[in-house]
Write an enzyme that holds these catalytic residues in place. Sequence first.
Site, short mmCIF file in Angstrom:
data_model
loop_
_atom_site.label_atom_id
_atom_site.label_comp_id
_atom_site.label_asym_id
_atom_site.label_seq_id
_atom_site.Cartn_x
_atom_site.Cartn_y
_atom_site.Cartn_z
N GLY A 28 55.64 58.68 25.68
CA GLY A 28 55.19 58.86 27.05
C GLY A 28 56.28 58.76 28.10
O GLY A 28 56.00 58.81 29.29
N HIS A 54 65.82 34.62 31.54
CA HIS A 54 66.73 34.75 30.40
C HIS A 54 67.91 35.66 30.77
O HIS A 54 69.07 35.30 30.58
CB HIS A 54 65.94 35.31 29.21
CG HIS A 54 66.74 35.58 27.99
ND1 HIS A 54 66.67 34.78 26.88
CD2 HIS A 54 67.63 36.55 27.70
CE1 HIS A 54 67.48 35.25 25.95
NE2 HIS A 54 68.08 36.34 26.43
N GLU A 55 67.59 36.83 31.32
CA GLU A 55 68.67 37.77 31.66
C GLU A 55 69.56 37.22 32.76
O GLU A 55 70.78 37.36 32.71
CB GLU A 55 68.09 39.13 32.07
CG GLU A 55 67.36 39.88 30.97
CD GLU A 55 68.19 40.07 29.70
OE1 GLU A 55 69.42 40.17 29.81
OE2 GLU A 55 67.60 40.06 28.61
P1 ADP Z 1 56.89 61.92 25.22
O1 ADP Z 1 57.17 63.26 24.65
O2 ADP Z 1 58.13 61.13 25.52
O3 ADP Z 1 55.92 61.12 24.44
P2 ADP Z 1 55.70 63.48 27.27
O4 ADP Z 1 56.83 64.31 27.71
O5 ADP Z 1 54.74 64.11 26.35
O6 ADP Z 1 56.23 62.12 26.64
O7 ADP Z 1 54.97 62.93 28.55
C1 ADP Z 1 53.59 63.06 28.71
C2 ADP Z 1 53.25 63.34 30.17
O8 ADP Z 1 53.61 62.24 30.99
C3 ADP Z 1 54.03 64.50 30.71
O9 ADP Z 1 53.38 65.70 30.48
C4 ADP Z 1 54.08 64.18 32.20
O10 ADP Z 1 52.91 64.60 32.84
C5 ADP Z 1 54.12 62.69 32.22
N1 ADP Z 1 55.49 62.19 32.34
C6 ADP Z 1 56.16 61.46 31.43
N2 ADP Z 1 57.39 61.14 31.86
C7 ADP Z 1 57.53 61.71 33.07
C8 ADP Z 1 58.60 61.75 34.02
N3 ADP Z 1 59.77 61.12 33.79
N4 ADP Z 1 58.40 62.43 35.16
C9 ADP Z 1 57.23 63.05 35.39
N5 ADP Z 1 56.19 63.05 34.54
C10 ADP Z 1 56.31 62.38 33.38
ZN ZN Z 2 69.50 37.57 25.62
#
Ligand code: ADP
Ligand code: ZN
Length: 642
Positions: free
Chosen positions: A242, A460-461
């Site tokens: 995500g 911690h950090e």
């Molecule tokens: P992953 O492939 O890393 O699991 P995705 O690219 O499928 O994640 O992300 C799923 C949805 O989340 C995307 O279609 C978008 O709508 C939203 N999303 C995720 N990251 C971003 C980002 N950095 N900027 C804008 N939208 C994002």
């Molecule tokens: Zn540490």
Amino acid sequence: MNDKNDNVTQSQKKDSRWNKDPKKGGPAEHDSFFNMNPKQFKYSLWFFIGALFFIMILNASIEQMNQTQETVSFSDFKEKIEAGEIIKVRLGEKFYYGQTISVQESTGTQKTVIYQTVPINDPAFISLMDAHNVDYSAAVQQNPMLMNFILSWVFPFAFIYIIWKLMAKKMGNLGAGVMNFGKNRSMIVAETDTHVKFEDVAGAEESKEELKEVVDFLDNPGKYTEIGGKIPKGVLLVGSPGTGKTLLARAVAGEANVPFFRMSGADFVEMFVGVGAARVRDLFKQAREKSPCIVFIDELDAIGKSRINVAGGNDEREQTLNQLLVEMDGFDSTTGVILLGATNRPEILDPALLRPGRFDRQVVMDRPDITGREAILKIHAKDVKLDNSVNLELVARATPGFVGADLANIINEAALLAVRAGRKEVLQEDFSEAIEKTVAGLQKKNRLINPKERKIVAHHETGHALTAAFTKGADPVQKITIVPRGISALGYTLQTPTEDRFLMSREELLGKIDVLLGGRAAEQIIFQEISTGAANDLTRATDIARSMITEYGMSEKFKNMVLTKRGSQFLGPAAQPQMSREYSEATQQYIDEEVAEILKDRYSNVLQLLKDKQDQLEKISEKLLTIETIEADEFYKMAGIT
Ligand code: ADP
Ligand code: ZN
Ligand code: MG
């Protein structure tokens, strides 16, 4: 304004820029019929044997039905003309052919006999034919055998081949069929325009920066190839689910304006052995035809799992992986195919995939920090009607640990809540409710750390950073963050060495141990309790202390003496237990005690240091909890160092 025109000329230009030498195309440059895997080949072999028999029987019966050919002597030939049997003669160079009248057979078919003879120079022959009213003509010089062969063999074969091709194509579209076994089922279709641009991906500036080079290469390959520069063949996007890996890959294609082939690793893994491999082959074949383009393999871990750690093994996956490796080696970057991969578990990938010339570059997609989250929220809120009072910064602040997909979901949830309440605009309270709902769900799935843990991580950090700031010779702090990175780190403190170091003094080694112990010490001071969060720090601190004694000869008792273990370097970590010590049991005990002594000593030092700086420790941790990332300048200011 002139968008359309621009696009056309640009893509034409692009095509001519690529040198599509078929010889360079690699092993998968092939005709689909002559290059099949054994299974496919077996099917078409049977098909052809069947066709062969069919034609043989057909030829034989047609000849029997309609005409027979008989070779006779020249005198017999003349006799048959005199008898009126032959009514038509063709005068060939090597043979004369005489045709009889068709006779009605008992079966009801017409039958003609062709008499063939070797001519003798007989001046009276023409007048003999004239006398008996024979219709004669000179045959055009030709080889009747060849003609015969073409008509009765080549032609039907060609015909059957065409039918076979058509059938295979049709079955391919239907998604079944034995002749087409293992061929791709029209599922990889290149997207010509992904409609995603870098601006649609927020909060991943560093990752975008790294991929800009790839885009630039697809735009201006000449710039790189002229100098002889090598662009990476494969770039692996690594990050939690995500975080926008798939999105970013599409954005690269969108920015470069090239076709985008996407396949998920799971699509390759099929029930039948060989299907996945055939798909990989097909994918790359198509990609080469459409180059410059991007091939994106999502969820690479599904096929790329290490072959070593899997018990029993999986033939299908292994074949697919092997095929992928073969294809990756089969093209170089001058073909204009760039491979992108995505995974959230890079540690389980087969090492062969990460070797130079394959996925040799990694781009990490971190979870977004507070500013990143706000930017993502803004992108997704674009098409949603928000009330004027809505403050997305507050939403970003309330969603630590959320990834892009979660945030997109929050916006959607909030909009749904507004609709359900019968409102036309989304209010701040809709967001609050949406966040609450989502947080509960994510915590249950163990994807979010809870507030108590966040507090521990922050202290911690800060403990690491403060220790580094007040330890002479320690690398300066570049940034502190509590945005979880990768799979295990809950936060981190980045220190940049001021220069490349090959030698370290005893003092500096001890300083390193101090910084590593700083995290746990801070926890101890603030919470009077220690956590498992320091496990990795402790391992590294212990390693340094042990090396000081065994490798660098820095102990009291064994000054300048090396106490290493000896064992084969080639057997890997699994061989460790078989390593033999070159010192006594008593010495081992001394080493252990000395290591413990060093660590204990340093820990009490660090505890004292951080107790003195408790004010700063608490202030900085507090700040870290609100803004999540603190850069060097601000950190040193807050620490009271200028
Ligand atoms: P992953 O492939 O890393 O699991 P995705 O690219 O499928 O994640 O992300 C799923 C949805 O989340 C995307 O279609 C978008 O709508 C939203 N999303 C995720 N990251 C971003 C980002 N950095 N900027 C804008 N939208 C994002
Ligand atoms: Zn540490
Ligand atoms: Mg994805």
